[in-house]
Design an enzyme around this catalytic site. Structure first.
Site, short mmCIF file in Angstrom:
data_model
loop_
_atom_site.label_atom_id
_atom_site.label_comp_id
_atom_site.label_asym_id
_atom_site.label_seq_id
_atom_site.Cartn_x
_atom_site.Cartn_y
_atom_site.Cartn_z
N ARG A 45 3.48 -5.39 5.44
CA ARG A 45 2.23 -5.85 6.05
C ARG A 45 1.14 -4.78 5.96
O ARG A 45 -0.05 -5.10 5.78
CB ARG A 45 2.49 -6.23 7.51
CG ARG A 45 1.32 -6.96 8.17
CD ARG A 45 1.75 -7.61 9.47
NE ARG A 45 0.64 -8.33 10.06
CZ ARG A 45 0.20 -8.14 11.32
NH1 ARG A 45 0.80 -7.25 12.09
NH2 ARG A 45 -0.81 -8.83 11.79
N HIS A 80 -2.60 -5.48 4.52
CA HIS A 80 -3.79 -5.24 5.32
C HIS A 80 -4.65 -4.13 4.73
O HIS A 80 -5.86 -4.10 4.94
CB HIS A 80 -3.40 -4.92 6.77
CG HIS A 80 -3.03 -6.13 7.56
ND1 HIS A 80 -3.52 -6.39 8.82
CD2 HIS A 80 -2.23 -7.18 7.26
CE1 HIS A 80 -3.03 -7.55 9.27
NE2 HIS A 80 -2.24 -8.04 8.32
N ASP A 81 -4.04 -3.23 4.00
CA ASP A 81 -4.81 -2.19 3.32
C ASP A 81 -5.61 -2.80 2.17
O ASP A 81 -6.83 -2.60 2.07
CB ASP A 81 -3.86 -1.12 2.78
CG ASP A 81 -4.61 0.03 2.11
OD1 ASP A 81 -5.66 0.43 2.64
OD2 ASP A 81 -4.13 0.53 1.08
N GLY A 89 -10.10 -3.08 -0.83
CA GLY A 89 -9.17 -2.67 -1.87
C GLY A 89 -8.04 -1.79 -1.36
O GLY A 89 -8.02 -1.36 -0.21
N ASP A 142 -6.66 1.24 -0.80
CA ASP A 142 -7.14 2.62 -0.78
C ASP A 142 -6.63 3.45 0.39
O ASP A 142 -7.16 4.52 0.69
CB ASP A 142 -8.68 2.64 -0.78
CG ASP A 142 -9.27 1.88 0.41
OD1 ASP A 142 -8.51 1.47 1.31
OD2 ASP A 142 -10.51 1.70 0.44
N ASN A 150 -5.45 -6.30 13.60
CA ASN A 150 -4.55 -5.15 13.57
C ASN A 150 -4.16 -4.62 14.94
O ASN A 150 -3.09 -4.01 15.09
CB ASN A 150 -5.20 -3.99 12.79
CG ASN A 150 -5.36 -4.29 11.32
OD1 ASN A 150 -4.64 -5.09 10.75
ND2 ASN A 150 -6.33 -3.63 10.69
N PRO A 194 -7.49 -12.41 6.93
CA PRO A 194 -7.39 -13.79 7.41
C PRO A 194 -6.56 -13.89 8.69
O PRO A 194 -5.41 -13.44 8.71
CB PRO A 194 -6.70 -14.51 6.24
CG PRO A 194 -5.93 -13.44 5.54
CD PRO A 194 -6.73 -12.18 5.68
N HIS A 249 5.88 -13.63 4.76
CA HIS A 249 6.28 -14.00 6.12
C HIS A 249 7.74 -14.44 6.17
O HIS A 249 8.20 -14.96 7.19
CB HIS A 249 5.37 -15.09 6.67
CG HIS A 249 4.01 -14.60 7.04
ND1 HIS A 249 2.98 -15.42 7.44
CD2 HIS A 249 3.50 -13.34 7.09
CE1 HIS A 249 1.91 -14.71 7.70
NE2 HIS A 249 2.20 -13.44 7.50
N ASP A 282 10.58 -16.59 10.40
CA ASP A 282 11.47 -17.67 9.98
C ASP A 282 12.85 -17.36 10.55
O ASP A 282 13.02 -16.38 11.29
CB ASP A 282 11.48 -17.88 8.46
CG ASP A 282 12.21 -16.79 7.68
OD1 ASP A 282 12.85 -15.91 8.31
OD2 ASP A 282 12.16 -16.82 6.44
#
Length: 324
Positions: free
Chosen positions: A64, A68-69, A74, A76, A96, A168, A198, A243
């Site tokens: 994750r 998220h990075d 981009g 980075d 976050n 998102p 996920h 799940d």
């Protein structure tokens, strides 16, 4: 003669344009550290494996972090930057806050790599990319191996607002999800495939409360069970598995969507039972684990190529939590 010379100049120019890389991914390579630090990748894998043995959930957390990075300006390493008195980074952004984790493992990887190589060689952004791949393979098996392209450098800045805008949230509709992915150069297939991330990990009650109490396209028994650990108010930090096999990277996630058992609203948006292209992909991956493994690697490489800093851009941090 003048006309011929003009033609030749144009031809040479056109050929030169063809040779110029048109994507920053052309500056990344799978063997980037082969000469400068050949032990880098084995070291990263070893630390990731130890971390997952200590806590199986950590694999999902590291995966994750890479997501998220990459989705904020981009891939980075900007997600790793701590806030300071004069700087507010991504860690306290809405998607976050009290959610992303695994920073201590990244610190451990960085310290170990720098000990065996030398400081300022292996970037934090590359550590995230490799740790994500290793996590998936450790929890999913050899079929989930893919070659990570390397050579990213680390960002010197970012903003909390960038994370709020680009990541998102779990309440997005299908149209919003697709629009978000397309804004990052990804397509419908990437959306469905990468959402398969996920397959592992947990989610906080606050991220799925609205789904289990308000959504109608949810299995009633499934919702009832979840309500026991996620009350209508309070218990925001209580967790539930994404799940039924949260410590195994597999296709159970897609099977759950077919049965209206997607934990997040955004997950279930991928399958509505109306025969859409998204429906077809979900159904396909639920029955073809080998193809999912292959396509997941392809989409991860594609995501990892999103606007990396290369060459002399950015820096290679000595401490992943702060700029040099």
């Amino acid at each position: 003669m003048a006309a011929l010379q003009s033609f030749l100049v144009c031809l040479i120019f056109a050929f030169a344009v063809i040779l110029i890389p048109t994507s920053t991914s052309a500056q990344l390579s799978a063997d980037f550290y082969q000469k400068v630090c050949p032990k880098a990748l084995p070291i990263i894998r070893a630390v990731v494996k130890r971390a997952i043995i200590r806590e199986r959930r950590m694999g999902a957390s590291l995966l994750r972090l890479h997501f998220h990075d990459c989705f904020v300006n981009g891939c980075d390493g900007s997600v790793l930057l701590d806030d300071t008195a004069t700087f507010t980074g991504e860690k306290t952004a809405f998607p976050n806050l009290n959610s992303i984790r695994g920073f201590d493992v990244v610190d451990e990887i960085k310290a170990t790599v720098d000990k065996y190589c030398k400081p300022g060689v292996v970037s934090c952004a590359d550590i995230l990319a490799v740790a994500a791949r290793d996590s998936v393979q450790i929890l999913g098996g050899r079929s989930f191996y893919y070659k990570v392209l390397l050579g990213r450098r680390d960002a010197r800045n970012t903003t909390k607002n960038d994370a709020n805008i680009n990541l998102p949230p779990p309440f997005f509709s299908f149209a919003q999800l697709l629009s978000n992915f397309q804004s990052h150069g990804l397509d419908l297939k990437d959306l469905v495939v990468l959402s398969g991330g996920h397959s592992i990990g947990l989610a906080r009650c606050s991220s799925f409360r609205a789904r289990i109490y308000n959504d109608t396209n949810i299995n009633r028994s499934f919702a009832s069970t979840l309500k026991q650990g996620c009350p209508a108010s309070g218990g925001d930090n209580n967790t539930a598995p994404l799940d039924s096999t949260p410590a195994k990277f597999d296709t159970v996630y897609y099977k759950a969507l077919l049965n209206s058992k997607g934990l997040l609203h955004s997950d279930q948006e991928l399958f509505k039972g109306n025969g859409s292209d998204s429906d077809k992909l979900v159904r396909y991956y639920s029955y073809h684990s080998g193809h999912f493994a292959k396509d997941f690697g392809t989409s991860m490489i594609k995501m990892g190529n999103m606007k990396p800093l290369t060459g002399k851009a950015g820096e290679v941090r000595l401490n992943c939590r702060k700029i040099n």
